[in-house]
Motif scaffolding. Structure first.
Motif, PDB file in Angstrom:
ATOM      1  N   ARG A 168       0.834  -1.204   0.000  1.00 28.88           N
ATOM      2  CA  ARG A 168       0.000   0.000   0.000  1.00 28.88           C
ATOM      3  C   ARG A 168       0.869   1.254   0.000  1.00 28.88           C
ATOM      4  O   ARG A 168       1.816   1.372   0.787  1.00 28.88           O
ATOM      5  CB  ARG A 168      -0.912  -0.010   1.230  1.00 28.88           C
ATOM      6  N   ALA A 169       0.529   2.179  -0.867  1.00 30.30           N
ATOM      7  CA  ALA A 169       1.308   3.417  -0.983  1.00 30.30           C
ATOM      8  C   ALA A 169       0.762   4.483  -0.038  1.00 30.30           C
ATOM      9  O   ALA A 169      -0.397   4.443   0.382  1.00 30.30           O
ATOM     10  CB  ALA A 169       1.247   3.924  -2.427  1.00 30.30           C
ATOM     11  N   PHE A 170       1.609   5.429   0.316  1.00 28.01           N
ATOM     12  CA  PHE A 170       1.161   6.570   1.116  1.00 28.01           C
ATOM     13  C   PHE A 170       0.210   7.414   0.282  1.00 28.01           C
ATOM     14  O   PHE A 170       0.399   7.590  -0.929  1.00 28.01           O
ATOM     15  CB  PHE A 170       2.353   7.417   1.558  1.00 28.01           C
ATOM     16  N   SER A 171      -0.823   7.937   0.905  1.00 29.64           N
ATOM     17  CA  SER A 171      -1.806   8.753   0.192  1.00 29.64           C
ATOM     18  C   SER A 171      -1.202  10.089  -0.213  1.00 29.64           C
ATOM     19  O   SER A 171      -0.195  10.554   0.358  1.00 29.64           O
ATOM     20  CB  SER A 171      -3.029   8.993   1.080  1.00 29.64           C
ATOM     21  N   ASP A 172      -1.824  10.749  -1.188  1.00 38.33           N
ATOM     22  CA  ASP A 172      -1.353  12.070  -1.623  1.00 38.33           C
ATOM     23  C   ASP A 172      -1.436  13.076  -0.469  1.00 38.33           C
ATOM     24  O   ASP A 172      -0.589  13.980  -0.360  1.00 38.33           O
ATOM     25  CB  ASP A 172      -2.184  12.558  -2.806  1.00 38.33           C
ATOM     26  N   THR A 173      -2.442  12.913   0.381  1.00 38.78           N
ATOM     27  CA  THR A 173      -2.589  13.826   1.515  1.00 38.78           C
ATOM     28  C   THR A 173      -1.410  13.709   2.461  1.00 38.78           C
ATOM     29  O   THR A 173      -0.845  14.728   2.917  1.00 38.78           O
ATOM     30  CB  THR A 173      -3.903  13.526   2.270  1.00 38.78           C
ATOM     31  N   VAL A 174      -1.017  12.464   2.770  1.00 33.63           N
ATOM     32  CA  VAL A 174       0.125  12.249   3.668  1.00 33.63           C
ATOM     33  C   VAL A 174       1.409  12.758   3.022  1.00 33.63           C
ATOM     34  O   VAL A 174       2.230  13.421   3.679  1.00 33.63           O
ATOM     35  CB  VAL A 174       0.245  10.754   4.019  1.00 33.63           C
ATOM     36  N   LYS A 175       1.589  12.486   1.733  1.00 34.90           N
ATOM     37  CA  LYS A 175       2.807  12.947   1.058  1.00 34.90           C
ATOM     38  C   LYS A 175       2.908  14.473   1.087  1.00 34.90           C
ATOM     39  O   LYS A 175       3.999  15.028   1.332  1.00 34.90           O
ATOM     40  CB  LYS A 175       2.824  12.423  -0.380  1.00 34.90           C
ATOM     41  N   GLN A 176       1.802  15.149   0.833  1.00 34.33           N
ATOM     42  CA  GLN A 176       1.829  16.617   0.863  1.00 34.33           C
ATOM     43  C   GLN A 176       2.147  17.124   2.270  1.00 34.33           C
ATOM     44  O   GLN A 176       2.926  18.076   2.438  1.00 34.33           O
ATOM     45  CB  GLN A 176       0.483  17.165   0.395  1.00 34.33           C
ATOM     46  N   LYS A 177       1.549  16.487   3.276  1.00 37.55           N
ATOM     47  CA  LYS A 177       1.762  16.914   4.654  1.00 37.55           C
ATOM     48  C   LYS A 177       3.223  16.748   5.057  1.00 37.55           C
ATOM     49  O   LYS A 177       3.821  17.657   5.670  1.00 37.55           O
ATOM     50  CB  LYS A 177       0.867  16.103   5.583  1.00 37.55           C
ATOM     51  N   ILE A 178       3.840  15.626   4.713  1.00 37.35           N
ATOM     52  CA  ILE A 178       5.242  15.390   5.067  1.00 37.35           C
ATOM     53  C   ILE A 178       6.153  16.296   4.248  1.00 37.35           C
ATOM     54  O   ILE A 178       7.163  16.817   4.759  1.00 37.35           O
ATOM     55  CB  ILE A 178       5.610  13.911   4.860  1.00 37.35           C
ATOM     56  N   TYR A 179       5.814  16.529   2.988  1.00 38.08           N
ATOM     57  CA  TYR A 179       6.600  17.433   2.148  1.00 38.08           C
ATOM     58  C   TYR A 179       6.629  18.830   2.767  1.00 38.08           C
ATOM     59  O   TYR A 179       7.691  19.474   2.865  1.00 38.08           O
ATOM     60  CB  TYR A 179       5.999  17.477   0.741  1.00 38.08           C
ATOM     61  N   ASP A 180       5.456  19.321   3.197  1.00 34.26           N
ATOM     62  CA  ASP A 180       5.395  20.651   3.822  1.00 34.26           C
ATOM     63  C   ASP A 180       6.192  20.667   5.129  1.00 34.26           C
ATOM     64  O   ASP A 180       6.884  21.654   5.433  1.00 34.26           O
ATOM     65  CB  ASP A 180       3.936  21.025   4.090  1.00 34.26           C
ATOM     66  N   LYS A 181       6.085  19.592   5.887  1.00 30.82           N
ATOM     67  CA  LYS A 181       6.809  19.506   7.160  1.00 30.82           C
ATOM     68  C   LYS A 181       8.312  19.561   6.932  1.00 30.82           C
ATOM     69  O   LYS A 181       9.050  20.185   7.714  1.00 30.82           O
ATOM     70  CB  LYS A 181       6.420  18.214   7.874  1.00 30.82           C
ATOM     71  N   GLN A 182       8.806  18.937   5.851  1.00 29.88           N
ATOM     72  CA  GLN A 182      10.245  18.933   5.539  1.00 29.88           C
ATOM     73  C   GLN A 182      10.642  20.172   4.735  1.00 29.88           C
ATOM     74  O   GLN A 182      11.826  20.340   4.410  1.00 29.88           O
ATOM     75  CB  GLN A 182      10.603  17.672   4.731  1.00 29.88           C
ATOM     76  N   LYS A 183       9.635  21.028   4.393  1.00 32.04           N
ATOM     77  CA  LYS A 183       9.882  22.236   3.596  1.00 32.04           C
ATOM     78  C   LYS A 183      10.550  21.905   2.255  1.00 32.04           C
ATOM     79  O   LYS A 183      11.382  22.662   1.735  1.00 32.04           O
ATOM     80  CB  LYS A 183      10.730  23.249   4.372  1.00 32.04           C
ATOM     81  N   GLY A 184      10.194  20.737   1.721  1.00 31.57           N
ATOM     82  CA  GLY A 184      10.686  20.340   0.414  1.00 31.57           C
ATOM     83  C   GLY A 184      12.122  19.861   0.393  1.00 31.57           C
ATOM     84  O   GLY A 184      12.717  19.706  -0.682  1.00 31.57           O
ATOM     85  N   ILE A 185      12.699  19.618   1.574  1.00 29.72           N
ATOM     86  CA  ILE A 185      14.098  19.201   1.659  1.00 29.72           C
ATOM     87  C   ILE A 185      14.189  17.675   1.714  1.00 29.72           C
ATOM     88  O   ILE A 185      13.541  17.029   2.536  1.00 29.72           O
ATOM     89  CB  ILE A 185      14.784  19.795   2.901  1.00 29.72           C
ATOM     90  N   CYS A 186      15.003  17.097   0.831  1.00 26.66           N
ATOM     91  CA  CYS A 186      15.268  15.656   0.884  1.00 26.66           C
ATOM     92  C   CYS A 186      16.116  15.367   2.113  1.00 26.66           C
ATOM     93  O   CYS A 186      17.158  16.024   2.338  1.00 26.66           O
ATOM     94  CB  CYS A 186      15.998  15.195  -0.382  1.00 26.66           C
ATOM     95  N   LEU A 187      15.740  14.428   2.940  1.00 27.94           N
ATOM     96  CA  LEU A 187      16.416  14.159   4.206  1.00 27.94           C
ATOM     97  C   LEU A 187      17.729  13.417   4.041  1.00 27.94           C
ATOM     98  O   LEU A 187      18.449  13.201   5.027  1.00 27.94           O
ATOM     99  CB  LEU A 187      15.497  13.357   5.138  1.00 27.94           C
ATOM    100  N   ILE A 188      18.092  13.043   2.806  1.00 31.11           N
ATOM    101  CA  ILE A 188      19.388  12.386   2.585  1.00 31.11           C
ATOM    102  C   ILE A 188      20.396  13.352   1.979  1.00 31.11           C
ATOM    103  O   ILE A 188      21.494  13.541   2.513  1.00 31.11           O
ATOM    104  CB  ILE A 188      19.214  11.132   1.698  1.00 31.11           C
ATOM    105  N   CYS A 189      20.039  14.002   0.876  1.00 20.56           N
ATOM    106  CA  CYS A 189      20.997  14.897   0.219  1.00 20.56           C
ATOM    107  C   CYS A 189      20.857  16.347   0.661  1.00 20.56           C
ATOM    108  O   CYS A 189      21.697  17.190   0.318  1.00 20.56           O
ATOM    109  CB  CYS A 189      20.870  14.796  -1.299  1.00 20.56           C
ATOM    110  N   ASN A 190      19.766  16.644   1.418  1.00 21.15           N
ATOM    111  CA  ASN A 190      19.532  17.994   1.948  1.00 21.15           C
ATOM    112  C   ASN A 190      19.314  19.045   0.865  1.00 21.15           C
ATOM    113  O   ASN A 190      19.482  20.246   1.123  1.00 21.15           O
ATOM    114  CB  ASN A 190      20.672  18.431   2.872  1.00 21.15           C
ATOM    115  N   ASN A 191      18.931  18.640  -0.307  1.00 23.21           N
ATOM    116  CA  ASN A 191      18.608  19.585  -1.377  1.00 23.21           C
ATOM    117  C   ASN A 191      17.087  19.768  -1.464  1.00 23.21           C
ATOM    118  O   ASN A 191      16.320  18.900  -1.046  1.00 23.21           O
ATOM    119  CB  ASN A 191      19.141  19.089  -2.726  1.00 23.21           C
ATOM    120  N   HIS A 192      16.693  20.926  -2.021  1.00 19.13           N
ATOM    121  CA  HIS A 192      15.264  21.230  -2.147  1.00 19.13           C
ATOM    122  C   HIS A 192      14.743  20.736  -3.498  1.00 19.13           C
ATOM    123  O   HIS A 192      15.418  20.873  -4.525  1.00 19.13           O
ATOM    124  CB  HIS A 192      15.029  22.744  -2.044  1.00 19.13           C
TER     125      HIS A 192
END
Length: 361
Positions: free
Chosen positions: A298-322
């Motif tokens: 089961r994949a994460f819903s679009d709602t959850v993905k948007q919420k986590i994306y906003d929480k991370q401010k669009g930053i990838c947690l591995i390479c730290n790029n936006h």
């Protein structure tokens, strides 16, 4: 290739009609093989048969039929078997049309039917040209399957014997394998599946190689071995999830591996109960291959993905790029295989490169 159009009356068609079951169906004064060995069994229902007789009694044109001309001057039906048998059965009195059997009709009504002209193409050519004819002819609402086409091209002793095992209602393949197979025996789908398994997908090559064999015993033995292996490896039968699995191809690769059946059954039960596993039929190939693609996690819903994306401010947690959200993917922090669930608390957004690199480790 030579094709000529002829008018054949129902009177001529039904002369000498005989249905000898497995030994074939004859008509046209015994010169027409209505059901050659490669043809399907009769599958028209009452509605279909009625439609054929309606067309004839209304004097409407019936779809054109095709007969192959054999070397000995006899014929075989390559298109029109179902319509032909429907007509012959009615004239023989096997069923009624609007509550009247053929013998209940007046002589004028009988003659009206018997004098009806069928349009039939007589076709002369090679065996391989039959395939082209089959592929281009419309079968009046009952389209031939790919396997029925192959049966025509590779007709002979092998096909006739293989159909005995795999192609009839209640056939032996159905008796032992119906819990694991999808489709219909009578539409040749059981036969197609068995050949697909034994040939690892090279159905035409296998049939061409064995066309002249006297029997199909090796295919039948192989099929029995596959079903025995499935029964012995997955000891609890779960019909709902076991139908349609590529059992033969799994057998070809894993038949010599010794498994702990108790452990397998415990894992199957656990995976069936796991809500993250959306493709339950994929449990069986997953257990043997350990490839999670079979499970449809089961994949994460679009709602959850948007919420986590906003929480991370669009930053990838591995390479730290936006990145834009379209360039990122949702990832399980704790992988599913290690017990991680598809829940918001276990979600992180990674750029596509880092997510796919992480997933491949």
């Amino acid at each position: 290739m030579k094709i000529e159009l002829h008018e054949i009356s129902i009177r001529e068609l039904t002369e000498g009609y005989e249905d000898n079951g497995d030994d074939g169906v004859k008509g046209y004064g015994g010169k027409l093989d209505i059901r050659p060995p490669y043809q399907r069994e009769f599958i028209y229902g009452d509605k279909d048969r009625t439609a054929v007789i309606d067309t004839v009694t209304s004097n409407f044109p019936l779809n054109v039929m095709y007969w192959a001309v054999r070397d000995d001057g006899t014929y075989e039906v390559i298109d029109g078997q179902q319509r032909t048998i429907s007509i012959c059965q009615f004239v023989e009195g096997d069923f009624a049309h609007f509550f009247k059997y053929f013998h209940n009709l007046t002589h004028e009504e009988q003659d009206h039917i018997l004098d009806y002209k069928l349009m039939v193409y007589f076709c002369e050519g090679t065996e391989k040209e039959k395939l082209k004819w089959f592929e281009t002819i419309n079968i009046a609402g009952k389209q031939l399957t790919k396997q029925e086409l192959r049966n025509a091209v590779y007709s002979g002793s092998w096909v006739s014997d293989a159909k005995r095992y795999f192609s009839k209602n209640g056939c032996v393949a159905s008796q032992i394998g119906s819990d694991y197979l999808t489709g219909s025996a009578i539409r040749q789908e059981y036969l197609e599946t068995a050949i697909d398994w034994i040939s690892n997908g090279n159905i035409d090559i296998y049939m061409a190689k064995h066309q002249k064999d006297q029997n199909a015993s090796p295919l039948w033995r192989y099929f029995q071995e596959v079903i025995t292996w499935v029964d012995g490896t997955f000891t609890t039968k779960r019909k709902k999830f076991m139908k349609g699995v590529e059992w033969g191809k799994l057998y070809n690769k894993y038949k010599d591996v010794v498994y702990n059946t108790d452990e397998i059954e415990n894992e199957v039960a656990m995976l069936i109960a796991d809500d993250d596993v959306e493709r339950k039929s994929g449990i069986y190939p997953y257990i043997l291959t350990r490839d999670e693609k079979f499970l449809g996690i089961r994949a994460f819903s679009d709602t959850v993905k948007q919420k986590i994306y906003d929480k991370q401010k669009g930053i990838c947690l591995i390479c730290n790029n936006h990145f834009d959200i379209s360039d990122m993917e949702a990832d399980h922090i704790v992988p599913w295989r290690d017990g991680g669930k598809t829940e918001e608390e276990n979600c992180q957004m990674l750029c596509k490169l880092d997510n796919r690199t992480k997933s491949g480790k």
